[in-house]
Motif scaffolding. Structure first.
Motif, PDB file in Angstrom:
ATOM      1  N   GLN A  59       0.853  -1.063   0.037  1.00  0.00           N
ATOM      2  CA  GLN A  59       0.130  -0.150   0.007  1.00  0.00           C
ATOM      3  C   GLN A  59       0.823   1.396  -0.174  1.00  0.00           C
ATOM      4  OE1 GLN A  59      -3.493  -0.023  -0.392  1.00  0.00           O
ATOM      5  NE2 GLN A  59      -3.160  -2.188  -0.691  1.00  0.00           N
ATOM      6  N   ASP A  60       2.215   1.219   0.653  1.00  0.00           N
ATOM      7  CA  ASP A  60       2.822   2.483   0.484  1.00  0.00           C
ATOM      8  C   ASP A  60       3.393   2.621  -1.031  1.00  0.00           C
ATOM      9  OD1 ASP A  60       2.883   2.271   3.218  1.00  0.00           O
ATOM     10  OD2 ASP A  60       4.847   1.242   3.401  1.00  0.00           O
ATOM     11  N   ASN A  61       3.229   1.880  -2.052  1.00  0.00           N
ATOM     12  CA  ASN A  61       3.738   2.050  -3.037  1.00  0.00           C
ATOM     13  C   ASN A  61       2.531   2.503  -4.119  1.00  0.00           C
ATOM     14  OD1 ASN A  61       6.300   1.420  -2.538  1.00  0.00           O
ATOM     15  ND2 ASN A  61       5.750  -0.660  -3.188  1.00  0.00           N
ATOM     16  N   LEU A  62       1.296   2.530  -3.356  1.00  0.00           N
ATOM     17  CA  LEU A  62       0.260   2.842  -4.388  1.00  0.00           C
ATOM     18  C   LEU A  62      -0.529   4.281  -3.929  1.00  0.00           C
ATOM     19  CD1 LEU A  62      -2.001  -0.461  -4.175  1.00  0.00           C
ATOM     20  CD2 LEU A  62      -0.294   0.472  -6.118  1.00  0.00           C
ATOM     21  N   SER A  63      -0.987   5.056  -4.910  1.00  0.00           N
ATOM     22  CA  SER A  63      -1.650   6.252  -4.587  1.00  0.00           C
ATOM     23  C   SER A  63      -3.015   6.169  -5.322  1.00  0.00           C
ATOM     24  CB  SER A  63      -1.019   7.544  -5.076  1.00  0.00           C
ATOM     25  OG  SER A  63       0.302   7.778  -4.653  1.00  0.00           O
ATOM     26  N   CYS A  64      -3.958   6.276  -4.320  1.00  0.00           N
ATOM     27  CA  CYS A  64      -5.350   6.147  -4.816  1.00  0.00           C
ATOM     28  C   CYS A  64      -6.142   7.463  -5.045  1.00  0.00           C
ATOM     29  CB  CYS A  64      -6.254   5.400  -3.794  1.00  0.00           C
ATOM     30  SG  CYS A  64      -5.415   3.640  -3.448  1.00  0.00           S
ATOM     31  N   TYR A  65      -6.856   7.540  -6.022  1.00  0.00           N
ATOM     32  CA  TYR A  65      -7.727   8.963  -6.175  1.00  0.00           C
ATOM     33  C   TYR A  65      -8.913   8.249  -6.331  1.00  0.00           C
ATOM     34  CZ  TYR A  65      -3.017  10.756  -7.688  1.00  0.00           C
ATOM     35  OH  TYR A  65      -1.811  11.234  -7.714  1.00  0.00           O
ATOM     36  N   GLN A  66      -9.823   8.838  -5.381  1.00  0.00           N
ATOM     37  CA  GLN A  66     -11.155   8.465  -5.563  1.00  0.00           C
ATOM     38  C   GLN A  66     -11.696   9.654  -6.180  1.00  0.00           C
ATOM     39  OE1 GLN A  66     -13.309   5.745  -4.283  1.00  0.00           O
ATOM     40  NE2 GLN A  66     -14.555   6.972  -5.569  1.00  0.00           N
ATOM     41  N   ILE A  67     -12.225   9.522  -7.086  1.00  0.00           N
ATOM     42  CA  ILE A  67     -13.253  10.638  -7.901  1.00  0.00           C
ATOM     43  C   ILE A  67     -14.301  11.247  -7.214  1.00  0.00           C
ATOM     44  CG2 ILE A  67     -14.202  11.219 -10.095  1.00  0.00           C
ATOM     45  CD1 ILE A  67     -11.057  10.591 -10.089  1.00  0.00           C
ATOM     46  N   PRO A  68     -14.186  12.426  -6.894  1.00  0.00           N
ATOM     47  CA  PRO A  68     -15.645  12.783  -5.743  1.00  0.00           C
ATOM     48  C   PRO A  68     -16.917  12.690  -6.436  1.00  0.00           C
ATOM     49  CG  PRO A  68     -14.294  14.738  -6.545  1.00  0.00           C
ATOM     50  CD  PRO A  68     -13.548  13.594  -6.990  1.00  0.00           C
ATOM     51  N   MET A  69     -16.974  12.942  -7.657  1.00  0.00           N
ATOM     52  CA  MET A  69     -18.367  13.096  -8.448  1.00  0.00           C
ATOM     53  C   MET A  69     -18.369  11.609  -9.096  1.00  0.00           C
ATOM     54  SD  MET A  69     -19.521  15.830  -7.450  1.00  0.00           S
ATOM     55  CE  MET A  69     -20.847  15.838  -8.442  1.00  0.00           C
ATOM     56  N   HIS A  70     -19.755  11.352  -9.297  1.00  0.00           N
ATOM     57  CA  HIS A  70     -20.214   9.991  -9.978  1.00  0.00           C
ATOM     58  C   HIS A  70     -19.775  10.174 -11.391  1.00  0.00           C
ATOM     59  CE1 HIS A  70     -22.694   7.556  -6.975  1.00  0.00           C
ATOM     60  NE2 HIS A  70     -21.404   7.820  -6.638  1.00  0.00           N
ATOM     61  N   VAL A  71     -19.179   9.243 -12.247  1.00  0.00           N
ATOM     62  CA  VAL A  71     -18.822   9.319 -13.577  1.00  0.00           C
ATOM     63  C   VAL A  71     -19.582   8.403 -14.619  1.00  0.00           C
ATOM     64  CG1 VAL A  71     -16.755   8.784 -15.094  1.00  0.00           C
ATOM     65  CG2 VAL A  71     -16.514   9.604 -12.941  1.00  0.00           C
ATOM     66  N   THR A  72     -20.136   8.904 -15.697  1.00  0.00           N
ATOM     67  CA  THR A  72     -20.712   8.457 -16.631  1.00  0.00           C
ATOM     68  C   THR A  72     -20.053   8.276 -18.015  1.00  0.00           C
ATOM     69  OG1 THR A  72     -22.893   8.826 -15.714  1.00  0.00           O
ATOM     70  CG2 THR A  72     -22.824   8.327 -18.206  1.00  0.00           C
ATOM     71  N   ALA A  73     -19.540   7.086 -18.530  1.00  0.00           N
ATOM     72  CA  ALA A  73     -18.882   7.000 -19.566  1.00  0.00           C
ATOM     73  C   ALA A  73     -19.685   5.787 -20.660  1.00  0.00           C
ATOM     74  CB  ALA A  73     -17.439   6.314 -19.332  1.00  0.00           C
ATOM     75  N   LYS A  74     -20.285   6.271 -21.631  1.00  0.00           N
ATOM     76  CA  LYS A  74     -20.723   5.305 -22.461  1.00  0.00           C
ATOM     77  C   LYS A  74     -19.828   4.358 -23.164  1.00  0.00           C
ATOM     78  CE  LYS A  74     -24.733   7.149 -21.959  1.00  0.00           C
ATOM     79  NZ  LYS A  74     -25.763   6.497 -20.943  1.00  0.00           N
ATOM     80  N   ARG A  75     -20.425   3.257 -23.429  1.00  0.00           N
ATOM     81  CA  ARG A  75     -19.469   2.068 -24.220  1.00  0.00           C
ATOM     82  C   ARG A  75     -18.857   2.559 -25.276  1.00  0.00           C
ATOM     83  NH1 ARG A  75     -25.035  -0.996 -25.901  1.00  0.00           N
ATOM     84  NH2 ARG A  75     -25.439   0.173 -23.993  1.00  0.00           N
ATOM     85  N   LYS A  76     -17.427   2.330 -25.220  1.00  0.00           N
ATOM     86  CA  LYS A  76     -16.601   2.577 -26.464  1.00  0.00           C
ATOM     87  C   LYS A  76     -16.295   4.145 -26.359  1.00  0.00           C
ATOM     88  CE  LYS A  76     -16.531  -1.663 -27.763  1.00  0.00           C
ATOM     89  NZ  LYS A  76     -15.356  -2.572 -27.370  1.00  0.00           N
TER      90      LYS A  76
END
Length: 694
Positions: A359-376
């Protein structure tokens, strides 16, 4: 497409965690009750990874009985057609129990029975046309025929047939998605509505990072905005999902493609236990790629160790060719932090070997707002906003550009997170200044100079002078003379700053392999601020409106030349005497070898002359023998040639005896020369020259 719609209806994606190595963890959720099943569809390329990583959470997780999945491409038992679907369906239902409602004029009639088939051309006395009729076998053996155009509705009475029809419809809805396989999750005995969470992972496309750096009026204050470009490569929409991005994950290796052990170099690796093994690699291979191959061989993570070469660690982001690593080089594994593997109820993955870093080697970015990404589709999401302190500098690196320095930025990563490498755009207020590339920078590390634009107001000319200084060491032993002198390379950088601002200047000087950086005694010169495997980096100030600032870099190496004393000529000895490399005693000893070599040469010339005479004698003998043969039977005429031949034989023997004597004399002299050479021993050190030839 059917599979996406069914997945959305069945168990939609609620959360996605993307790692910068392309691995993704998906979380689906659904509230369920009673008993039933949830059908999901996955690409056949992903199915194995899904099965090996699938795990269930939530209140309903204990009620999951089993999962079933397709291992081959399914086939429909009921044929469906987009043209004339009713006729095609009835043809597929021959022998099945049906309830069919017919309308004749104003009368409706319901008929139950088994479908016998469809007749294409049956004469209709009412209309006089040829119509398609369905034949029904009723109970009691009655058979009736009705025009298909009069069917108002029909009902399939057999439950199995209803299931077969639903399955056929599912396959029809998946037309164009032949590489998808169905996975069904079965549950039972759920009295009240409970939440079921399914999590699984597989490899997708890596997300890309992009950054914006805004310079303020204060020269050391920067604002960094980070963005991530996320690509939804699946055939399913991500609607209002929770998205987490993780930076610092190790690479993924798949057993579906064997790890290549090809390469023009064979490297020797010393493992953590002190044992050695071989590994092949190419000069343009990355250090991290080599570590991944080693990790695969040793059954560990590439982030659980570092590689040492020539006493220092090689960096993951560099190429092997960036160092002096070559064929048959030895690298040493040194331990760092431990790693953990992803565990799940189905065991660890054998197809995609994903090893989680500590875990010391990982940086996590929690995106604060929900995300919508259509297929492709791709989506741009914000990663971070941070205030940094740094400096604007001017970097000259001729491997990037010659003639002009580059505007560059230096800063410390005080964000507390790993900054994944990506493009970087720099602006000042609303003015675009340039674009560069941000490397991966760990928390607390300083960035390397990040160039983003060319500074045309500054010009740099480079000159190189190569010179050999006077010898400073002479050693004669075992018949060999070794003369050591310094080969010096002087590089002059002439900097012209035409702007009205002083420059904080960084100069990357690509050093010469195996040469040492030297400085002239009692002369104040800049020391390198950084030394990499490729260059010395100097930092100094260039005043404004400077016509010429000269910066000098001196590098030198000991040039060692060897001479075999028995091959030394008069002119070489004279040069040694002029340079005071030998004393008078050694000079006389070397000159004595000249006398012996002259005697040897004289004898050798005599041998060559006698050998030439022998060839003449042999030619004369051959001529005489031809004459004697021609005068066979004329003894009186042939007798004079016979006497001459005897004289030539005496002459030949005399020459051969003389050559034998000369060769023995030469051999004795050569032994004397060897003995004379071997007894010459001499050593002398002279002061090293420090003068530059400019």
């Amino acid at each position: 497409m059917a599979s996406e719609a069914q997945q959305m209806e069945g168990m939609p994606i609620r959360q996605v965690t993307l790692y910068d190595n392309g691995f993704a963890v998906f979380q689906r959720e659904k509230v369920i009750q009673g008993h039933g099943n949830i059908d999901l569809y996955f690409s056949s390329d992903h199915m194995k990874s899904v099965l090996e990583s699938l795990q269930f959470n939530g209140d309903a997780s204990t009620k999951v009985g089993n999962i079933a999945y397709e291992v081959t491409k399914p086939e429909a038992s009921i044929s469906l057609s987009s043209r004339e679907p009713i006729v095609g369906l009835i043809r597929s239902l021959v022998g099945r129990m049906m309830s069919i409602t017919f309308q004749d004029a104003d009368n409706l009639e319901v008929i139950e029975g088994r479908v016998l088939g469809v007749d294409n051309s049956v004469h209709d006395p009412t209309s006089g046309n040829e119509l398609e009729h369905v034949s029904i076998l009723q109970e009691g053996g009655f058979m009736r025929m009705f025009p298909i155009k009069n069917i108002k509705n029909f009902h399939i009475l057999e439950a199995q047939v209803q299931e077969d029809l639903a399955f056929s419809l599912d396959l029809r809805r998946m037309t164009g998605n032949d590489d998808h396989q169905k996975l069904s999750v079965f549950y039972s005995d759920i009295d009240t509505p409970q939440n079921l969470i399914a999590r699984y992972g597989f490899q997708v496309t890596e997300f890309k990072s992009s950054y914006r750096m805004k310079l303020s009026d204060h020269p050391t204050n920067f604002q960094l905005d980070g963005l991530a470009i996320v690509h939804n490569t699946l055939d399913e929409d991500w609607n209002d999902i929770s998205l987490k991005l993780v930076v610092g994950a190790p690479p993924i290796e798949s057993k579906s493609r064997s790890i290549s052990d090809e390469g023009i170099w064979q490297l020797k690796i010393k493992d953590l236990n002190g044992s050695y093994f071989n590994m092949r690699a190419n000069p343009k291979d990355g250090v991290l790629k080599l570590k991944a191959k080693i990790a695969k061989t040793k059954g560990t993570s590439p982030f659980s160790f570092k590689l040492m070469f020539a006493g220092k660690a090689v960096e993951d982001g560099r190429l092997l060719s960036d160092y002096t690593i070559g064929n048959n080089a030895t690298l040493i594994m040194a331990s760092t932090s431990s790693t953990k593997g992803i565990q799940n109820r189905f065991g660890s993955s054998n197809q995609s070997q994903f090893v989680m870093a500590s875990q010391d080697n990982l940086s996590c970015y929690q995106i604060p707002m929900h995300v919508t990404a259509k297929r492709k589709q791709k989506a741009i999401v914000p990663l971070l906003q941070a205030q940094l302190e740094g400096q604007k500098v001017y970097l000259y690196d001729e491997s990037i550009r010659t003639g002009n320095p580059l505007c560059a930025l230096l800063f410390e990563n005080t964000t507390g997170r790993t900054l994944e490498g990506g493009s970087l755009q720099i602006s000042n207020s609303d003015v675009f200044l340039g674009q560069g590339t941000l490397p991966t920078i760990h928390p607390g590390d300083e960035s390397p100079p990040i160039p983003f634009a060319v500074e045309l107001a500054c010009e740099i000319a480079k000159g190189v002078d190569s010179t050999y200084l006077k010898p400073h060491h002479m050693c004669i032993e075992r018949g060999t003379a070794t003369v050591t002198r310094i080969h010096r390379e002087i590089t002059l950088y002439r900097i012209k700053n035409k702007s009205d601002k002083k420059m904080d200047f960084l100069l990357n000087h690509l050093f010469l392999e195996d040469y040492d950086l030297v400085q002239i005694p009692d002369v104040e010169e800049e020391e390198p601020v950084d030394i990499t495997d490729r260059f010395y980096q100097f930092r100094f100030e260039v005043p404004a409106n400077t016509e010429k600032k000269t910066f000098t870099v001196r590098e030198e190496i000991n040039d060692i030349k060897e001479y075999e004393i028995r091959d030394v000529q008069e002119d070489v000895l004279e040069k040694w005497v002029r340079d005071k490399l030998v004393d008078s005693k050694t000079e006389r000893a070397v000159r004595d070898t000249f006398v012996i070599k002259m005697q040897i040469n004289d004898i050798q010339r005599g041998i060559y002359e006698k050998e030439s005479e022998i060839r003449e004698v042999q030619s004369t003998q051959q001529h005489l023998r031809s004459n004697i043969s021609a005068l066979e039977g004329h003894e009186k005429e042939a007798s004079k040639y016979i006497r001459s031949l005897a004289q030539e034989e005496d002459k030949l023997k005399s020459l051969q005896d003389a050559i034998k004597t000369d060769k023995q004399r030469k051999k004795n002299l050569e032994k004397k020369l060897t003995a004379s050479v071997d007894v010459i021993e001499f050593k002398k050190d002279l002061p090293k020259s420090t003068a530059d030839k400019l």
